[in-house]
Design a protein around this motif. Structure first.
Motif, short mmCIF file in Angstrom:
data_model
loop_
_atom_site.label_atom_id
_atom_site.label_comp_id
_atom_site.label_asym_id
_atom_site.label_seq_id
_atom_site.Cartn_x
_atom_site.Cartn_y
_atom_site.Cartn_z
N ASP A 37 48.10 28.91 44.85
CA ASP A 37 47.49 28.15 45.94
C ASP A 37 46.77 29.07 46.93
O ASP A 37 45.69 28.76 47.41
N ILE A 38 47.39 30.21 47.23
CA ILE A 38 46.77 31.19 48.13
C ILE A 38 45.46 31.70 47.53
O ILE A 38 44.44 31.77 48.21
N ARG A 39 45.51 32.03 46.25
CA ARG A 39 44.31 32.53 45.57
C ARG A 39 43.20 31.49 45.56
O ARG A 39 42.03 31.79 45.83
N THR A 40 43.56 30.25 45.25
CA THR A 40 42.57 29.17 45.18
C THR A 40 41.94 28.91 46.54
O THR A 40 40.71 28.81 46.65
N LEU A 41 42.77 28.78 47.57
CA LEU A 41 42.24 28.52 48.90
C LEU A 41 41.36 29.67 49.38
O LEU A 41 40.29 29.45 49.96
N THR A 42 41.78 30.90 49.12
CA THR A 42 40.97 32.06 49.50
C THR A 42 39.62 32.02 48.79
O THR A 42 38.58 32.24 49.42
N ALA A 43 39.61 31.73 47.50
CA ALA A 43 38.35 31.67 46.74
C ALA A 43 37.44 30.58 47.27
O ALA A 43 36.23 30.80 47.43
N VAL A 44 37.99 29.42 47.58
CA VAL A 44 37.18 28.31 48.09
C VAL A 44 36.58 28.66 49.46
O VAL A 44 35.39 28.44 49.71
N LEU A 45 37.40 29.23 50.34
CA LEU A 45 36.90 29.62 51.66
C LEU A 45 35.84 30.72 51.57
O LEU A 45 34.83 30.67 52.28
#
Length: 146
Positions: free
Chosen positions: A56-64
């Motif tokens: 989840d951290i990786r995904t949110l970071t990538a989206v932002l």
């Protein structure tokens, strides 16, 4: 130019990644998850929960990061905070500002280049203009600001 681009990326990406990690640490229980895993590293339930939160951290970071790069690289300044500090901007091959769609394509391809351990970035070492694959495919370039 490679070092300037790398430094610009790190200047942009590290603060965003740290903010996301801090959010998960303080507000989403990631600190508890890490503590549980440290206390019982063989517990598969804790391992799974850690991997889910880390994903989840990786995904949110990538989206932002994707949103950040698209908005700023297609803006009138054509640059992000990191690129500006390094004296760089993004433009089309003709020197024009990228559209939002063009910036989105460029940055999606940049993310794809990161997947195989960043190996697709090596492409820049073997072409005359020293351009990255995501720049060549989207007909964009990173240039020094005047």
């Amino acid at each position: 130019m490679f070092v300037r681009r790398l430094l610009a990326f790190l200047i942009d990406a590290v603060p965003i990644a740290l903010l996301v990690i801090a959010w998960f640490w303080f507000f989403q229980g990631f600190d508890v998850t890490v503590q549980q895993l440290q206390n019982a590293p063989q517990n598969s339930q804790y391992q799974l929960h850690y991997l889910q939160q880390f994903g989840d951290i990786r995904t949110l970071t990538a989206v932002l990061l994707l949103a950040y790069f698209v908005v700023f690289e297609s803006s009138a300044s054509q640059t992000t905070f990191g690129k500006k500090l390094m004296g760089l901007k993004v433009a089309s091959e003709e020197g024009q500002r990228l559209t939002r769609v063009g910036a989105l394509r460029r940055n999606l391809l940049k993310l794809v280049s990161l997947i195989p351990a960043g190996l697709l970035f090596i492409y820049a070492l073997f072409n005359r203009e020293r351009r990255f694959l995501h720049d060549r495919l989207t007909r964009s370039q990173t240039v020094r600001m005047r």
